[in-house]
Design a protein around this motif. Structure first.
Motif, PDB file in Angstrom:
ATOM      1  N   ASP A 137       0.821  -1.211   0.000  1.00 42.19           N
ATOM      2  CA  ASP A 137       0.000   0.000   0.000  1.00 42.19           C
ATOM      3  C   ASP A 137       0.856   1.263   0.000  1.00 42.19           C
ATOM      4  OD1 ASP A 137      -2.132  -1.665   0.053  1.00 42.19           O
ATOM      5  OD2 ASP A 137      -2.847  -1.104   2.051  1.00 42.19           O
ATOM      6  N   SER A 139      -4.172  -1.491  -9.064  1.00 40.22           N
ATOM      7  CA  SER A 139      -5.386  -1.491  -8.240  1.00 40.22           C
ATOM      8  C   SER A 139      -6.580  -2.080  -8.977  1.00 40.22           C
ATOM      9  CB  SER A 139      -5.726  -0.056  -7.805  1.00 40.22           C
ATOM     10  OG  SER A 139      -4.681   0.514  -7.067  1.00 40.22           O
ATOM     11  N   PHE A 143      -8.216   0.022  -4.140  1.00 41.62           N
ATOM     12  CA  PHE A 143      -7.359   1.088  -3.640  1.00 41.62           C
ATOM     13  C   PHE A 143      -7.188   0.980  -2.129  1.00 41.62           C
ATOM     14  CE2 PHE A 143      -9.604   2.886  -7.326  1.00 41.62           C
ATOM     15  CZ  PHE A 143      -8.530   3.273  -8.120  1.00 41.62           C
ATOM     16  N   ARG A 178      -9.072  -4.600  -1.132  1.00 44.32           N
ATOM     17  CA  ARG A 178      -8.858  -3.363  -0.409  1.00 44.32           C
ATOM     18  C   ARG A 178     -10.189  -2.657  -0.136  1.00 44.32           C
ATOM     19  NH1 ARG A 178      -4.060  -3.514  -3.602  1.00 44.32           N
ATOM     20  NH2 ARG A 178      -2.215  -3.537  -2.260  1.00 44.32           N
ATOM     21  N   ASN A 217     -12.906   0.560  -4.574  1.00 45.84           N
ATOM     22  CA  ASN A 217     -12.485   0.360  -5.952  1.00 45.84           C
ATOM     23  C   ASN A 217     -13.547   0.956  -6.874  1.00 45.84           C
ATOM     24  OD1 ASN A 217     -10.978  -0.461  -8.137  1.00 45.84           O
ATOM     25  ND2 ASN A 217     -11.005  -2.640  -7.627  1.00 45.84           N
TER      26      ASN A 217
END
Length: 346
Positions: free
Chosen positions: A87, A118, A123, A303, A306
Motif C-alpha cells: 500500500d 489497483s 485502492f 482493499r 475500488n
C-alpha cells in the motif's frame, strides 16, 4: 520497499497545509474555489516551486522504477500488489500525482501506475481512494462543461452520492465519525492531501450547479447524532459549509428512511456508467476477522474501495433513485424542521 525521502515528505506536508488552509478560507468566505494552484503557490518564489517539484520528481522516479520492476515479475490479477505491505508504494505514487497537481502540472503516468496495480484488488484507504472518488465529480463536471453527447437517460447526468458519515471531509473525524488521534491515518499529510482533492472536486462540481443527489441513510445519521460532541445544529452547519451559497434546484441532500436498507450499501459516488465505492471500517474489521478464523490465509484479498462494475453502478443508482422520493429533502424542510427531525432520531 524503499522509504520516502525526508525532502519529499516535507514538500507533501507543506502542500497539505497550504491546500487545506486555502480550502478553509474559501469555505468560510463562501467564495467559489477556482484556480486553486495559483492560491497554493501564492507566496512561493519560482525557485521554491521548482525545488518542490524536483523533490517530488526525484521520489517519483524511484517509485516508478519499483512499480516497473513489479510489472515485469507479474501480471494484473495474479499476486501483483496483493499484500497490504504494498500500500505504501501506491500511496506514494498517488502523493506524487497530488503534489504535482496542486503545484499546477499533474503527471498522469504516476496515477496510471496506481490504476494498473489497483485494477483487481482495489485502492488502499486514504489518498488513492479519495483521488478516485474525486475523479468521478471531476469527470461529471467536465462532461457538462464541454457539452459532450447528452445521456439518453436524464438520471445518468446526475451524480448520486451515498454517504454514511455526512461531510466527513469537513470535520476532525475519520470516515466512521470517530475523533482523529495522532496515530489516525487522516493526520498523515498524504491522506490529508487526498481528502483535500476529493473535497475540491466535490465543491467545484457543486458550485457549477449541476445535478447532485446526496443520500444519507437514516441509520447512519442517527449513529452520528448519538455521539456526545455532535448536535443537529452541527450537522446542519456542515451541510451549509459543503454547499456554500449555491442554491440549485438540481441539487438535494436527502435523508432516506431505514426501510430502504441503504445502510447495507457501501458509501459510493456514481455518475453515468462510472462509480467508486468505499467500505466502512467495520466491514474491513469483519473481513479481517474472517481471515483469522479461516487460519489458512487463502481468502481473496480486497482493499477498502475500488471502481464499481457498470452493472453495480446501475444497481446502486436504481436503489438510490427509488429511495429518494420517500426520504426527507433537507433543503426543502428548512433548518428548524431538520433540527427537529434530528432530535426525534436521537
Amino acid at each position: 520497499m524503499a522509504r520516502r525521502s525526508e525532502s519529499f515528505d516535507r514538500v507533501i506536508q507543506l502542500l497539505a497545509q497550504r491546500v487545506e488552509a486555502e480550502l478553509r478560507v474559501h469555505r468560510a468566505s463562501g467564495e467559489q474555489i477556482r484556480n486553486i494552484h495559483a492560491h497554493v503557490a501564492n507566496g512561493m518564489t519560482s525557485a521554491d516551486c521548482k525545488k518542490h517539484s524536483d523533490d517530488i520528481f526525484e521520489q517519483l522516479n524511484r517509485s516508478m522504477q519499483q512499480a516497473d520492476d513489479r510489472r515485469v515479475l507479474t501480471t494484473v490479477g495474479d499476486e501483483a500488489f496483493k499484500s497490504g505491505d504494498d500500500d505504501e508504494l501506491l500511496e506514494t505514487l498517488t502523493a506524487c500525482w497530488l503534489g504535482l497537481y496542486f503545484l499546477g502540472f499533474p503527471y498522469h503516468p504516476a496515477w496510471e501506475a496506481v490504476l494498473y496495480f489497483s485494477e483487481k484488488n482495489g485502492f488502499p484507504r486514504g489518498a488513492p481512494l479519495c483521488k478516485a472518488a474525486g475523479d468521478v465529480y471531476r469527470a461529471a463536471r467536465l462532461h457538462h462543461e464541454e457539452q459532450r453527447q447528452p445521456w439518453s437517460d436524464a438520471s445518468l447526468k446526475t451524480v448520486y452520492t451515498l454517504e454514511h458519515n455526512p461531510f466527513s471531509f469537513l470535520t476532525d473525524e475519520d470516515q466512521e465519525g470517530e475523533p482523529k488521534g495522532e496515530s489516525d491515518p487522516k493526520t498523515d499529510p498524504v491522506t490529508k492531501l487526498g481528502i483535500c482533492y476529493e473535497y475540491l472536486q466535490f465543491r467545484v462540481y457543486v458550485e457549477s450547479s449541476y445535478g447532485l443527489e446526496l443520500c444519507i441513510p437514516e441509520t447512519s445519521l442517527r449513529a452520528r447524532l448519538k455521539r456526545e460532541d455532535c448536535t443537529p445544529e452541527k450537522v446542519w452547519a456542515l451541510m451549509s459549509d459543503s454547499f456554500g451559497e449555491v442554491d440549485s434546484s438540481l441539487q438535494r441532500v436527502v435523508v432516506v428512511n431505514d426501510q430502504r436498507d441503504l445502510h447495507t450499501l457501501p458509501s459510493c459516488v456514481l455518475w453515468g456508467n462510472e462509480g467508486v465505492y468505499r467500505t466502512r471500517k467495520q466491514d474491513d474489521d469483519q473481513r479481517e476477522g474472517a481471515r483469522k478464523r479461516a487460519g489458512d490465509g487463502t481468502e481473496t484479498f480486497g482493499r477498502p474501495g475500488n471502481y464499481l462494475a457498470t452493472r453495480l453502478v446501475r444497481n446502486y443508482r436504481d436503489k438510490l433513485k427509488f429511495a429518494i422520493p420517500e426520504g426527507y429533502s433537507v433543503k426543502a424542510i428548512g433548518k428548524q424542521e431538520f433540527i427537529n427531525y434530528c432530535r426525534r432520531l436521537i
